[in-house]
Write a protein that holds these residues in place. Structure first.
Motif, PDB file in Angstrom:
ATOM      1  N   ARG A 184       0.785  -1.352  -0.059  1.00  0.00           N
ATOM      2  CA  ARG A 184      -0.099  -0.015   0.010  1.00  0.00           C
ATOM      3  C   ARG A 184       0.760   1.226  -0.050  1.00  0.00           C
ATOM      4  N   LYS A 196     -10.467   3.072  -4.310  1.00  0.00           N
ATOM      5  CA  LYS A 196     -10.307   1.832  -4.939  1.00  0.00           C
ATOM      6  C   LYS A 196     -11.050   0.864  -4.584  1.00  0.00           C
ATOM      7  N   GLN A 227      -7.246   5.132  -1.657  1.00  0.00           N
ATOM      8  CA  GLN A 227      -7.364   3.477  -1.375  1.00  0.00           C
ATOM      9  C   GLN A 227      -9.006   3.348  -1.060  1.00  0.00           C
TER      10      GLN A 227
END
Length: 565
Positions: free
Chosen positions: A328, A560, A557
Motif C-alpha cells: 500500500r 479504489k 485507497q
C-alpha cells in the motif's frame, strides 16, 4: 410451590415509557386483567414523551388512585429511571416491568411472589415469551472466555418436544441473573444494594443488580408458571450498530470488570461441561483437532551487514500482507516514521514481492531485515518467522515491538506515542486493551521489554503457533493467548490509550481517540468494512487537518476499494 404471604404485601409496579401510549396502555390493561389478588400500585415514569396522544392519555390516568405518574426529564438511563421511581414507591416488593410486557395468565403477581417462600430468595424473574410463544427469556448464564458475555438458555425455542426434555425451563430454577423486563425484588434488598448501578445506562443493569444481590447471599429464581409476552425491544430497539452498539460494548466491558471473578471462573450455577453457546443445555463436544503448526515458508530473506545493523534500542517487527501482491502507498511513509524510533524487520506475507526489485530495495533501505514468505498463520505466523530469523539479534535490543499493516498512519508524529511507551513501567505495553474473551492487549501494536521477550514464556508461545482457520480461534489462541501467557509468567501489562475497553475500541471510539488522545492511527477495517456501522462522517477532514498527505492516500485507497466492490 404455593406461597400465601400473611402480611398482605403491597407490590409497586414500575413502568418507564416514552410515548407509545398504545403499547403502554396494553401493558396496563393486562395488569388490570391478570395481576390477581395481590395488592399493587403502579408508578409510571414518563421519560420525555412528546406526542399529544401520549399527553392526553397521561392526563386521563392522573385521577386513578393506584397510579402515580412521575416525570424523568433526562436522556434515557434505565437504571437511573428506576432508582428515581423507587423513591415514589410504598411497596414491600418492587416489580420492574417494561412497557412492552403483557400478562396473559391469571394471578401473575402471586406466581411471581411464590418463590419468596424461601427466605434466601431475593429476586424473581419470569420466563418470558415472544408473541409467537417461543421463549424470549428464561434466566441468564455468565459465559467465560468468549466474545459473548451472557447466554440465555431456551431463547427462541418453541417446539414442545425440545422444551419437554429441558427440565430447567419447566420448573422454578435458580439462575445467576434475570431480565428486568419483568423482575420482582424485595424492596429492602434493593435498598441495601443502593439500587441499580447507573453506569449501566441501558444494558446489563439488571444482570449487575442480580449478581450483586447474589454476593449478599440471596438467590435469583426464574419461574415458568406465568404466561407473559414480551415484545422484546419494541419500546427501545436493539443495539446492533453504530453508537448504540458502541455503548452496549462499553457497558458489557463494565460488567466484565465489575464481576471479574465470575468471568474468570465461570458461572457457579452452570456446569462447565455444557457448551457455552448452547441454548438447549448441549454438552461440550470434543475440541476440533489442533491445526498444524505454522511454518516459516520463507521465499526471500535479506539482512543488513552486521556492522551497520544495530542503531536503536528497539527492534520493531512489521507484518504485512496484501491479496493483490502490492505494498500500500501508505506503508513506506509509515515505516519511515517507525524508523525514527526503532530498527525495523519487515515480514511480508505477500509472495509476489519477491519479484518486485524496486519495492524490495525501498524496504531494504529502511530495514535491518526484510523477509518475504507465504501467508501461513497470518500476522502471528509472520511475527514468529521474524523472531526466529532474528533470534541472535534480539540480545542487542532492550525492546521488541510487534505491529502490522492494519493501521493507517501516522496521523500525527510518533514521538508522543514512543515517549509514552518508553515511560511505561510495564513489561508488556499495547496501544489498546480488550476484555472480550478475557483481558488482553490488542495486537495492532505491542511492545515487550527485555524482561518479557527474554522470558521462557515468550519463547514457548512462539514455538507453538498454529494456523487457525477461524478468526475467533485465532484471536482466542493467539491474541488473547499471548497476553495470558505473559500474565501467567508474572509480567505486568499496560494499555496506553484505553483502560479495560470491551470490543474493538479502534472502531467504536476512533474519533475520540484521535481528537482527545492524539492517537496516531486509524484502523484500516473501519473505513474498508465498517462492520458495526460506526459514524465515519468527516474522517477525511479530521485526518487532513493533521496529515494532509496521509488523508489523500487513504482517500485514494478507499475509492479504489469502492470501485472494486
Amino acid at each position: 410451590m404455593i406461597y400465601e404471604p400473611v402480611n398482605h404485601p403491597l407490590v409497586s409496579i414500575i413502568i418507564p415509557f416514552r410515548d407509545q401510549a398504545t403499547l403502554t396502555g396494553q401493558c396496563l390493561a393486562s395488569i388490570r386483567a391478570n395481576a390477581g389478588s395481590i395488592k399493587y400500585e403502579i408508578i409510571l415514569v414518563n421519560n420525555q414523551s412528546l406526542e399529544d396522544k401520549t399527553n392526553k392519555w397521561v392526563n386521563n390516568l392522573k385521577h386513578i388512585e393506584d397510579i402515580r405518574i412521575i416525570d424523568f426529564d433526562s436522556d434515557f438511563n434505565f437504571a437511573k429511571i428506576n432508582n428515581v421511581a423507587r423513591k415514589s414507591c410504598h411497596g414491600d416488593y418492587l416489580l420492574f416491568l417494561n412497557n412492552d410486557i403483557v400478562f396473559q395468565s391469571p394471578e401473575v403477581l402471586s406466581q411471581l411472589m411464590a418463590p419468596f417462600a424461601c427466605r434466601s430468595v431475593g429476586a424473581v424473574g419470569s420466563q418470558l415469551r415472544y408473541p409467537d410463544h417461543s421463549i424470549q427469556h428464561n434466566g441468564v448464564v455468565i459465559v467465560r472466555g468468549e466474545r459473548r458475555a451472557l447466554l440465555e438458555p431456551g431463547k427462541t425455542i418453541d417446539h414442545p418436544a425440545i422444551l419437554n426434555r429441558l427440565t430447567p425451563l419447566l420448573v422454578e430454577e435458580e439462575f445467576s441473573a434475570a431480565s428486568a423486563a419483568c423482575l420482582m425484588i424485595k424492596t429492602e434488598i434493593f435498598d441495601e444494594l443502593n439500587g441499580f448501578n447507573e453506569s449501566f445506562a441501558v444494558t446489563f443493569n439488571d444482570v449487575d443488580l442480580c449478581l450483586r444481590l447474589r454476593q449478599l447471599g440471596y438467590s435469583v429464581i426464574i419461574t415458568p408458571y406465568p404466561t407473559i409476552i414480551h415484545f422484546e425491544s419494541k419500546s427501545r430497539g436493539k443495539d446492533l450498530h453504530g453508537e448504540d452498539l458502541a455503548r452496549q460494548q462499553k457497558e458489557q466491558g463494565l460488567l466484565r470488570q465489575e464481576h471479574t471473578n465470575l468471568y474468570r471462573n465461570g458461572d457457579p450455577l452452570y456446569s462447565q461441561t455444557i457448551h457455552s453457546h448452547s441454548r438447549t443445555y448441549g454438552l461440550q463436544i470434543d475440541r476440533e483437532p489442533t491445526p498444524p503448526l505454522t511454518k516459516e515458508r520463507i521465499i526471500h530473506a535479506w539482512q543488513r551487514g552486521r556492522k551497520h545493523s544495530i542503531r536503536k534500542k528497539s527492534l520493531l517487527f512489521f507484518a504485512q500482507y496484501s491479496a493483490d501482491g502490492m505494498i500500500r502507498d501508505d506503508i513506506i511513509p509509515l515505516l519511515k516514521a517507525y524508523q525514527r524510533h526503532a530498527d525495523l524487520v519487515v515480514i511480508a506475507a505477500t509472495p509476489q514481492l519477491a519479484e518486485q526489485t524496486r519495492t524490495l530495495k525501498k524496504l531494504q533501505s529502511l530495514s535491518q531485515v526484510v523477509i518475504v514468505r507465504e501467508n501461513d498463520g497470518y500476522d502471528f505466523g509472520s511475527w514468529m518467522t521474524g523472531i526466529r530469523f532474528c533470534s541472535q539479534m534480539l540480545e542487542d535490543y532492550e525492546q521488541v515491538i510487534l505491529t502490522n499493516d492494519s493501521l493507517w498512519g501516522p496521523i500525527s508524529p510518533l514521538g508522543q506515542l514512543f515517549n509514552r511507551l518508553n515511560a511505561s513501567p510495564a513489561d508488556v505495553v499495547g496501544l489498546t486493551d480488550d476484555l472480550m474473551y478475557s483481558y488482553h492487549l490488542q495486537s495492532s501494536l505491542i511492545a515487550f521489554r527485555k524482561t518479557a521477550f527474554t522470558h521462557s514464556a515468550f519463547a514457548d508461545f512462539w514455538s507453538s503457533i498454529h494456523t487457525w482457520s477461524q478468526k475467533r480461534d485465532l484471536v482466542k489462541q493467539q491474541e488473547v493467548g499471548l497476553s495470558k501467557r505473559m500474565m501467567s509468567a508474572g509480567m505486568t501489562l499496560e494499555s496506553l490509550y484505553s483502560r479495560h475497553s470491551n470490543g474493538n475500541i479502534l472502531h467504536f471510539s476512533w474519533r475520540s481517540l484521535i481528537i482527545d488522545q492524539n492517537f496516531p492511527f486509524l484502523k484500516v477495517s473501519l473505513l474498508r468494512d465498517n462492520p458495526t456501522q460506526q459514524n465515519i462522517d468527516n474522517w477525511f477532514e479530521l485526518i487532513n487537518s493533521r496529515n494532509p498527505k496521509l488523508a489523500r492516500i487513504i482517500q485514494c485507497q478507499v475509492e479504489k476499494i469502492s470501485r472494486a466492490d
